[in-house]
Design a protein around this motif. Structure first.
Motif, short mmCIF file in Angstrom:
data_model
loop_
_atom_site.label_atom_id
_atom_site.label_comp_id
_atom_site.label_asym_id
_atom_site.label_seq_id
_atom_site.Cartn_x
_atom_site.Cartn_y
_atom_site.Cartn_z
N HIS A 70 -41.94 -20.62 21.33
CA HIS A 70 -42.71 -19.72 20.46
C HIS A 70 -42.87 -20.38 19.09
N GLU A 73 -40.61 -19.59 15.89
CA GLU A 73 -39.16 -19.43 16.05
C GLU A 73 -38.46 -20.78 15.91
N ARG A 129 -48.41 -16.84 18.40
CA ARG A 129 -47.30 -16.55 19.32
C ARG A 129 -46.78 -17.86 19.91
N HIS A 265 -34.60 -19.28 21.09
CA HIS A 265 -35.63 -18.48 20.43
C HIS A 265 -35.03 -17.84 19.17
N THR A 266 -35.84 -17.05 18.49
CA THR A 266 -35.36 -16.11 17.49
C THR A 266 -36.09 -14.80 17.75
N GLU A 341 -31.48 -15.64 21.33
CA GLU A 341 -32.30 -15.19 20.20
C GLU A 341 -31.43 -15.32 18.95
#
Ligand SMILES: [Zn+2]
Length: 561
Positions: A70, A73, A129, A265-266, A341
């Motif tokens: 993404h 992120e 995104r 990810h975040t 995340e």
């Protein structure tokens, strides 16, 4: 070389340079190759880490980590770089890292989606995104397009005085806007909120949001559970249609030694696991138990809870998120897949009791105030930017301000970043040390007749995971059995036993549940397998034996008859 920093977001060139510098530091431990190209033609690098002196990378069980599929992120890439650094510099002085690199392999793709990140880190940023490919349409849409209109490097929120605005200033803090109530006076002060941006083909009246033409979500483009655009936005025209995903799937499936998978990810400060489209009861019980155990260790190491996407991370109005990498890793390959995340402003602001997803729909205003205080005290007020006037080229006088979402929510602020990501290297190392590993148990040669010998070689799995890693791998037939092969010199012949024997799968220590569990403490030898042959040969003949399993490694030995 200047020491690497883990409190920053790396543009592509800087990241590649940092990765190459680590490989140059320890070429015996780390190599870098290109596994393919992004949509815009950037190389996607893959780092392979193992002690090359103890065997090639593909003959050892492995953990895979990738980051930044993404576009915004980017903290994930810094975490992947931190992992590389930790492994390279920890070898020889950290016992667990040394053991992991001697006996296992790490594959790390620090940036899956370089194109999208370059836009996010540009002087005048654009936040997508994921990929930059225009899909499902290639033309430009009219309406509001996010843009850093005042050129300060941030995309914030614009507020416009409007008698029909849906927002009003909160009594609790004058910076905070709250939804207007039906019984508020009609002549009050109200605001319309828009993302900072410019309006393509503005007619002076209407401000629709431009339908994003670059709406692909690469983490919906994986083969397992893939669904069409009609069911799931951004999934692409077909599974692995996007070059970044195709490259990843090709490279990962080619490395049949991978037993665990992480996508970095975040944000949310949570470790996510499958399923994403059905409840835990549908998962094979043994896999669920092991997932939960790994998750508990993960929480001890990182402070991040481990949750199922279906039970705790489902977006409102969405039945399920599918086509994601971690689910594909578990469902199709039968390996332990995770999505980490990183980072949570809620946690940083001291909030503890909140639902990961529902909080964003509704929460007490005290939570907003806690977040504002945190921004004021810990981020010098740069998290939530106080409203300042700006003359918008199309809308006239507006105010710009609000949360700097990209720098404070999508990514960990610099002062928090290293502490946030550092423990996750240990979680990856724990997974590596959990993988199955074949070792020689015993070798036995017995003369059973004149020039006839019985050769018995026993191996055992000295890992926590079973050699098949998961039950799901058996269901999917994605893992072959252990193969034992005997090689005889000229003049020797097999009397009984096939040259190549298949020995099935072996349990790991994860079979132990608890002394008071329903299955009790019984501990059979399901971690052990024997290969037996009868050979006719001249005494003193040497025969070679090899045990091979993609996920548990390779053993080669020689016996003298
Ligand atoms: Zn993400």
């Amino acid at each position: 070389m200047a020491p690497l920093r883990f409190d920053r977001l790396y543009p592509y060139d800087d990241l590649c340079q940092a990765v190459m510098s680590l490989a140059a530091q320890r070429p015996d431990l780390m190599t870098v190759e290109t596994i393919g190209r992004s949509h815009e033609g950037r190389d996607v690098p893959l780092a392979t880490l193992t002690n090359s002196a103890t065997g090639p990378h593909d003959e050892k069980p492995a953990v895979w980590v990738d980051a930044n599929i993404h576009a915004t992120e980017i903290t994930g890439s810094t975490a992947a770089l931190h992992l590389l650094h930790r492994l390279v510099t920890g070898y020889g002085n950290d016992e667990r890292i040394t053991r992991a690199l001697d006996t296992r392999t790490f594959y790390v793709v620090p940036r899956v989606n370089p194109d999208g990140v370059e836009l996010a880190l540009a002087a005048s940023p654009t936040y997508l995104r994921s990929s930059t490919r225009k899909w499902p349409r290639t033309d430009e849409a009219d309406g509001l397009v996010l843009e850093d209109v005042d050129g300060d490097g941030r995309i914030l929120t614009m507020r416009l005085l409007d008698p029909n605005g849906a927002w009003k200033v909160s009594d609790a803090d004058s910076r905070l806007l709250v939804p207007r109530r039906p019984d508020d006076p009609p002549d009050g002060t109200y605001y319309r909120l828009l993302d900072e941006g410019r309006i393509r083909n503005y007619d002076g009246v209407l401000v629709p949001y431009a339908t994003e033409r670059r709406s692909l979500d690469l983490n919906r483009n994986f083969p397992a559970g893939w669904r069409t655009q009609s069911e799931q936005q951004g999934a692409g025209p077909f599974p692995t249609s996007e070059p970044e995903v195709r490259v990843l799937v090709d490279a990962l499936t080619a490395r049949t030694n991978v037993c665990a998978y992480f996508a970095y990810h975040t944000y949310s400060a949570v470790n996510l696991r499958p399923y994403d489209d059905r409840p835990d009861e549908k998962m094979p019980a043994a896999d669920l138990r092991r997932y939960k155990q790994l998750g508990t260790w993960g929480e001890e190491i990182t402070g991040y809870k481990a949750v199922s996407v279906w039970h705790d991370f489902r977006y409102p109005n969405e039945e399920a998120i599918t086509g994601a990498a971690d689910s594909w890793a578990y469902d199709h390959l039968g390996i332990f897949g995770w999505t980490t995340e990183f980072w949570s402003p809620l946690k940083a602001a001291g909030l503890t009791d909140y639902h990961l997803i529902e909080w964003f729909e509704t929460h007490p205003i005290d939570d907003d105030l806690a977040l504002l205080r945190w921004s004021d005290n810990e981020l010098d007020g740069q998290g939530f930017v106080s409203w300042y006037p700006y003359e918008h080229p199309q809308l006239g006088p507006v105010e710009i301000g609000g949360w700097d979402f990209f720098h404070v929510w999508s990514n960990a602020p610099a002062k928090y970043m290293e502490a946030e990501i550092a423990p996750h290297a240990d979680f990856a190392v724990l997974h590596a040390l959990s993988t199955p590993r074949l070792e020689l148990h015993s070798t036995d040669v017995e003369a059973v007749g004149d020039g006839v010998f019985r050769v018995r070689v026993v191996v055992h799995n000295r890992g926590w995971m079973a050699t098949n890693v998961t039950e799901q791998a058996m269901t999917r037939k994605s893992v072959p059995p252990i193969a034992a092969t005997i090689t005889l010199p000229d003049g020797a012949a097999l009397v009984t036993g096939d040259k190549r024997l298949e020995l099935g799968q072996l349990a790991g220590w994860s079979r132990a549940v608890g002394m008071l569990s329903w299955t009790g403490p019984t501990d059979d030898t399901s971690d052990r397998a024997k290969a037996e042959w009868t050979v006719r040969a001249v005494p003193g003949t040497r025969v070679e034996i090899e045990f091979q399993h993609p996920r548990a490694g390779v053993i080669r030995t020689e016996v003298t008859l």
